[in-house]
Design a protein around this motif. Structure first.
Motif, mmCIF file in Angstrom:
data_model
loop_
_atom_site.group_PDB
_atom_site.id
_atom_site.type_symbol
_atom_site.label_atom_id
_atom_site.label_comp_id
_atom_site.label_asym_id
_atom_site.label_seq_id
_atom_site.Cartn_x
_atom_site.Cartn_y
_atom_site.Cartn_z
ATOM 1 N N ILE A 63 8.712 73.181 5.699
ATOM 2 C CA ILE A 63 9.483 72.099 4.912
ATOM 3 C C ILE A 63 9.701 72.150 3.494
ATOM 4 C CG2 ILE A 63 9.528 69.680 4.813
ATOM 5 C CD1 ILE A 63 8.275 69.647 7.612
ATOM 6 N N ARG A 64 8.286 72.569 2.580
ATOM 7 C CA ARG A 64 8.574 72.394 1.452
ATOM 8 C C ARG A 64 9.534 73.675 0.746
ATOM 9 N NH1 ARG A 64 3.105 71.377 1.839
ATOM 10 N NH2 ARG A 64 2.361 73.622 1.559
ATOM 11 N N ARG A 65 9.586 74.797 1.384
ATOM 12 C CA ARG A 65 10.119 76.006 1.005
ATOM 13 C C ARG A 65 11.877 75.957 1.546
ATOM 14 N NH1 ARG A 65 5.668 80.731 2.180
ATOM 15 N NH2 ARG A 65 4.284 80.137 0.582
ATOM 16 N N SER A 66 11.896 75.109 2.531
ATOM 17 C CA SER A 66 13.340 74.943 3.024
ATOM 18 C C SER A 66 14.557 74.387 2.194
ATOM 19 C CB SER A 66 13.453 73.893 4.229
ATOM 20 O OG SER A 66 13.315 72.643 3.918
ATOM 21 N N GLY A 67 14.256 73.774 0.881
ATOM 22 C CA GLY A 67 15.187 73.519 0.156
ATOM 23 C C GLY A 67 15.554 71.819 0.492
ATOM 24 N N ALA A 108 12.403 47.806 10.000
ATOM 25 C CA ALA A 108 12.959 49.103 10.521
ATOM 26 C C ALA A 108 12.904 50.151 9.431
ATOM 27 C CB ALA A 108 14.548 48.456 10.516
ATOM 28 N N HIS A 109 12.943 50.985 9.716
ATOM 29 C CA HIS A 109 12.668 52.259 8.570
ATOM 30 C C HIS A 109 13.759 53.242 9.150
ATOM 31 C CE1 HIS A 109 9.256 50.025 7.123
ATOM 32 N NE2 HIS A 109 8.829 49.802 8.609
ATOM 33 N N SER A 110 13.654 54.230 7.941
ATOM 34 C CA SER A 110 14.399 55.462 8.120
ATOM 35 C C SER A 110 13.640 56.827 7.551
ATOM 36 C CB SER A 110 15.817 55.505 7.589
ATOM 37 O OG SER A 110 15.900 55.133 6.116
ATOM 38 N N LEU A 111 13.954 57.672 7.943
ATOM 39 C CA LEU A 111 13.622 59.191 7.622
ATOM 40 C C LEU A 111 14.879 60.044 7.196
ATOM 41 C CD1 LEU A 111 10.671 61.384 8.353
ATOM 42 C CD2 LEU A 111 12.887 62.390 8.610
ATOM 43 N N GLU A 112 14.804 60.352 5.926
ATOM 44 C CA GLU A 112 16.184 61.056 5.652
ATOM 45 C C GLU A 112 15.780 62.491 5.276
ATOM 46 O OE1 GLU A 112 16.050 56.804 4.497
ATOM 47 O OE2 GLU A 112 15.341 58.355 2.924
ATOM 48 N N VAL A 113 16.989 63.392 5.597
ATOM 49 C CA VAL A 113 16.745 64.885 5.183
ATOM 50 C C VAL A 113 17.928 64.872 4.460
ATOM 51 C CG1 VAL A 113 16.724 67.196 5.987
ATOM 52 C CG2 VAL A 113 15.777 65.548 7.340
ATOM 53 N N ARG A 114 17.676 65.514 3.024
ATOM 54 C CA ARG A 114 18.869 65.778 2.161
ATOM 55 C C ARG A 114 18.808 67.180 1.658
ATOM 56 N NH1 ARG A 114 21.372 61.458 0.194
ATOM 57 N NH2 ARG A 114 20.426 59.358 0.545
ATOM 58 N N ALA A 115 19.884 67.535 1.446
ATOM 59 C CA ALA A 115 20.028 68.788 0.853
ATOM 60 C C ALA A 115 20.977 68.508 -0.325
ATOM 61 C CB ALA A 115 21.250 69.891 1.716
ATOM 62 N N GLY A 116 19.838 68.471 -1.588
ATOM 63 C CA GLY A 116 20.261 68.099 -2.716
ATOM 64 C C GLY A 116 20.441 66.712 -2.655
#
Length: 125
Positions: A63-67, A108-116
């Motif tokens: 995960i850390r290396r994925s960008g 309510a909560h969210s988990l976000e995945v960002r590229a930049g």
């Protein structure tokens, strides 16, 4: 009120939504443009147990290396909008507003995945 095999939800408040979730039921709309919400009581439900959840070192390293950048509660509305951004969706405007209210209350909560800075994935609960 019943309509077909579904229970039509009255105008819902955040408290009513939480009470429904506590009973194992949840509201859905037929489509984005349908203002009516229906209570659904699924026979089977998926539950992700988080007690004892563990990310292995190798997965954490990947995960850390994925960008990708993983954030929590940074863009709740963006995640819900992204989940509804499809040709067919069960998330209509009244439901979106209910989710926003639950988020503001801390329910309510969210988990976000960002590229930049771009939101590329996420989940909300």
């Amino acid at each position: 009120m019943r309509q077909g095999d579904r229970e039509v939800a009255p105008v819902l408040s955040p408290d009513m939504l939480l009470a429904g979730y506590a009973q194992g039921i949840f509201p859905m709309a037929e489509s984005r443009d349908d203002p009516t919400l229906y209570w659904l009581e699924p026979r089977l439900r998926g539950i992700i147990p988080l007690d004892g959840f563990h990310i292995s070192r190798s997965l954490a390293r990947t995960i850390r290396r994925s960008g990708f950048d993983i954030r929590i509660d940074g863009d709740f509305e963006g995640v819900v909008q992204g989940c509804a951004d499809r040709s067919e969706t069960w998330i209509n405007a009244p439901l979106f507003e209910l989710y926003r209210a639950l988020f503001r209350r801390g329910h309510a909560h969210s988990l976000e995945v960002r590229a930049g800075e771009e939101l590329v994935g996420g989940v909300f609960a």
